[in-house]
Design an enzyme around this catalytic site. Structure first.
Site, mmCIF file in Angstrom:
data_model
loop_
_atom_site.group_PDB
_atom_site.id
_atom_site.type_symbol
_atom_site.label_atom_id
_atom_site.label_comp_id
_atom_site.label_asym_id
_atom_site.label_seq_id
_atom_site.Cartn_x
_atom_site.Cartn_y
_atom_site.Cartn_z
ATOM 1 N N GLU A 110 5.709 -5.930 8.746
ATOM 2 C CA GLU A 110 5.028 -5.410 7.547
ATOM 3 C C GLU A 110 5.496 -3.989 7.234
ATOM 4 O O GLU A 110 4.697 -3.058 7.193
ATOM 5 C CB GLU A 110 3.513 -5.399 7.781
ATOM 6 C CG GLU A 110 2.905 -6.738 8.133
ATOM 7 C CD GLU A 110 1.477 -6.609 8.688
ATOM 8 O OE1 GLU A 110 0.946 -5.489 8.752
ATOM 9 O OE2 GLU A 110 0.925 -7.647 9.073
ATOM 10 N N LYS A 112 0.834 -1.205 0.000
ATOM 11 C CA LYS A 112 0.000 0.000 0.000
ATOM 12 C C LYS A 112 0.872 1.260 0.000
ATOM 13 O O LYS A 112 0.449 2.302 -0.469
ATOM 14 C CB LYS A 112 -0.960 -0.001 1.189
ATOM 15 C CG LYS A 112 -0.273 -0.003 2.539
ATOM 16 C CD LYS A 112 -1.270 0.075 3.686
ATOM 17 C CE LYS A 112 -2.026 -1.198 3.942
ATOM 18 N NZ LYS A 112 -1.193 -2.294 4.520
ATOM 19 N N HIS A 138 0.193 -3.401 15.141
ATOM 20 C CA HIS A 138 0.788 -2.293 14.392
ATOM 21 C C HIS A 138 0.821 -1.094 15.320
ATOM 22 O O HIS A 138 -0.220 -0.678 15.830
ATOM 23 C CB HIS A 138 -0.037 -1.992 13.137
ATOM 24 C CG HIS A 138 0.727 -1.199 12.103
ATOM 25 N ND1 HIS A 138 1.326 -0.001 12.394
ATOM 26 C CD2 HIS A 138 1.008 -1.458 10.798
ATOM 27 C CE1 HIS A 138 1.940 0.458 11.301
ATOM 28 N NE2 HIS A 138 1.772 -0.416 10.328
HETATM 29 C C1 LIG Z 1 -1.872 -3.505 8.316
HETATM 30 C C2 LIG Z 1 -0.744 -2.619 7.920
HETATM 31 N N1 LIG Z 1 0.475 -3.173 7.768
HETATM 32 C C3 LIG Z 1 1.534 -2.442 7.399
HETATM 33 C C4 LIG Z 1 1.415 -1.092 7.145
HETATM 34 C C5 LIG Z 1 2.638 -0.325 6.739
HETATM 35 O O1 LIG Z 1 3.003 0.576 7.718
HETATM 36 P P1 LIG Z 1 4.307 1.455 7.589
HETATM 37 O O2 LIG Z 1 4.293 2.080 6.253
HETATM 38 O O3 LIG Z 1 4.195 2.432 8.689
HETATM 39 O O4 LIG Z 1 5.483 0.557 7.762
HETATM 40 C C6 LIG Z 1 0.170 -0.462 7.324
HETATM 41 C C7 LIG Z 1 0.018 0.973 7.105
HETATM 42 O O5 LIG Z 1 -1.021 1.560 7.200
HETATM 43 C C8 LIG Z 1 -0.941 -1.259 7.717
HETATM 44 O O6 LIG Z 1 -2.156 -0.717 7.871
#
Ligand SMILES: Cc1ncc(COP(=O)(O)O)c(C=O)c1O
Length: 389
Positions: free
Chosen positions: A272, A66, A194
């Site tokens: 993640e 994402k 998270h």
């Molecule tokens: C479920 C989940 N995993 C991983 C991420 C990635 O987070 P980051 O970019 O802070 O590492 C997000 C970000 O919104 C998330 O919602």
């Protein structure tokens, strides 16, 4: 916004950030491409991946696409051997089509549509997160035998983007949910959390790990040992050259020690990360399309704005450091995007040299949550072209 304030020291910033290297890259790209464009440096993707692996060698990174789902980014990570975190069937389809193996994917959205769950089943993407009981019934119906991690609510204090407002089971419910999962024919595999994105407060990770340990203990005592701890994303990056208070290596080594201390060797750790892996690789290059003098300031209108690649200012609560290729005396200026909307203002107090139409303004460390959330063409203005270099 909890980002630490940037300190001004332009000499130091130039040598440290390799400004000349970045600027020659931009000048070269300007000869071949029209702005706005975003350069994504493969070497930086690789560097961030290696930093992660070095600092947290026992934690397998599942890149959260994402943050930036560009195929060039995903392909680079596939080559490096990275696993992937996807939020929907279209994201899953994309990483699978580019060659990722189903065993290297986690479906890490706690709320899923029945169609997406059925898709995961067909494509053998077994590992997923959940945080509530109704979701378990859905999973059991559309994907019996799926491996599930209960996502728990943890403290997000000090993180720029809070995620626990919308997600996470209470700690007290976690074991009950895992037992329920088992009784419904799912495989209770572990715990996930998270701590919020751009998480500068390591205490959140340490506390969450401690809570997860308690859930692991409870499950073990009740006869089903858990196997996976997913420590989520959140790992922070520097957006400004002279920003202080962000030290991934220090944070990572504390997390590593805590995982080692609290869990036995059979537990598999995964994470993640999104922003950390892709943010520093992106350089957005825009041009001034108009200028005026109003409110006692220079106003510069750029060909990229809030609705496109600066969308992170809204959705990611992000601030950026605007840089120019011109040198010289700096003046307090306002920067705005190209649309007919006053909201499309990027900075009202940017200190930059005097600029002219066609001059370049660029931003580093903008690879995450920028082009990913850009609209397709509000007012007819397209987002930046992505160029892998
Ligand atoms: C479920 C989940 N995993 C991983 C991420 C990635 O987070 P980051 O970019 O802070 O590492 C997000 C970000 O919104 C998330 O919602």
């Amino acid at each position: 916004m909890h980002m630490s304030a940037p300190r001004k020291n332009s000499k130091q910033s130039r040598s440290k950030s390799g400004v000349n290297g970045v600027e020659s890259l931009i000048r070269l790209a300007l000869k071949r491409h029209r702005t706005p464009f975003m350069l994504i440096r493969r070497s930086v993707l690789e560097k961030q991946y290696r930093r992660f692996r070095k600092c947290l060698p026992d934690v397998i990174p599942f890149y959260a696409i994402k943050a930036n789902p560009h195929p060039g980014v995903i392909k680079t990570f596939i080559k490096l051997g990275t696993s992937f975190d996807v939020a929907s069937a279209p994201e899953m389809k994309q990483v699978l089509a580019l060659g990722a193996s189903p065993q290297k994917i986690i479906f890490a959205n706690t709320i899923k549509t029945p169609e997406d769950i059925a898709f995961a089943r067909r494509r053998r993407v077994k590992l997923m997160t959940f945080d509530n009981e109704p979701e378990l019934y859905k999973l059991a119906k559309y994907f019996p035998g799926a491996h599930v991690l209960v996502r728990i609510k943890v403290d997000n204090q000090g993180s720029v983007v809070a995620l626990s407002l919308k997600f996470g089971a209470d700690q007290e419910q976690a074991f009950f949910f895992l037992r329920k999962a088992k009784s419904l024919g799912l495989v209770p595999a572990g715990v996930s959390f998270h701590v919020g994105s751009q998480a500068t407060n390591v205490e959140n990770y340490l506390q969450a790990i401690e809570i997860a340990e308690e859930i692991f203990e409870e499950a073990k005592e009740n006869g089903f040992p858990l196997k996976i701890l997913d420590i989520g994303g959140g790992f922070p990056i520097q957006h400004f050259d002279n920003e202080i208070g962000i030290n991934f290596e220090r944070m990572g080594s504390q997390v590593r020690r805590e995982l080692k201390r609290r869990f036995d060797k059979n537990v598999k750790f995964i994470a993640e990360p999104g922003r950390f892996l892709v943010g520093p690789a992106g350089i957005l290059v825009t041009q001034v399309i108009g200028r005026t003098f109003r409110n006692n300031k220079n106003y510069y209108y750029l060909n990229d704005g809030i609705y496109t690649d600066f969308s992170g200012m809204v959705f990611d609560h992000c601030r950026y450091e605007f840089k120019t290729l011109r040198r010289g005396q700096k003046f307090l200026s306002t920067l705005a995007g190209p649309t007919c909307d006053s909201f499309d203002t990027l900075s009202e107090n940017c200190e930059i040299p005097e600029l002219y139409v066609n001059d370049v303004i660029y931003v580093k460390n903008i690879g995450a949550y920028s082009c990913a959330s850009a609209t397709a063409g509000f007012n007819g203005f397209p987002p930046a072209k992505i160029i892998m270099v």
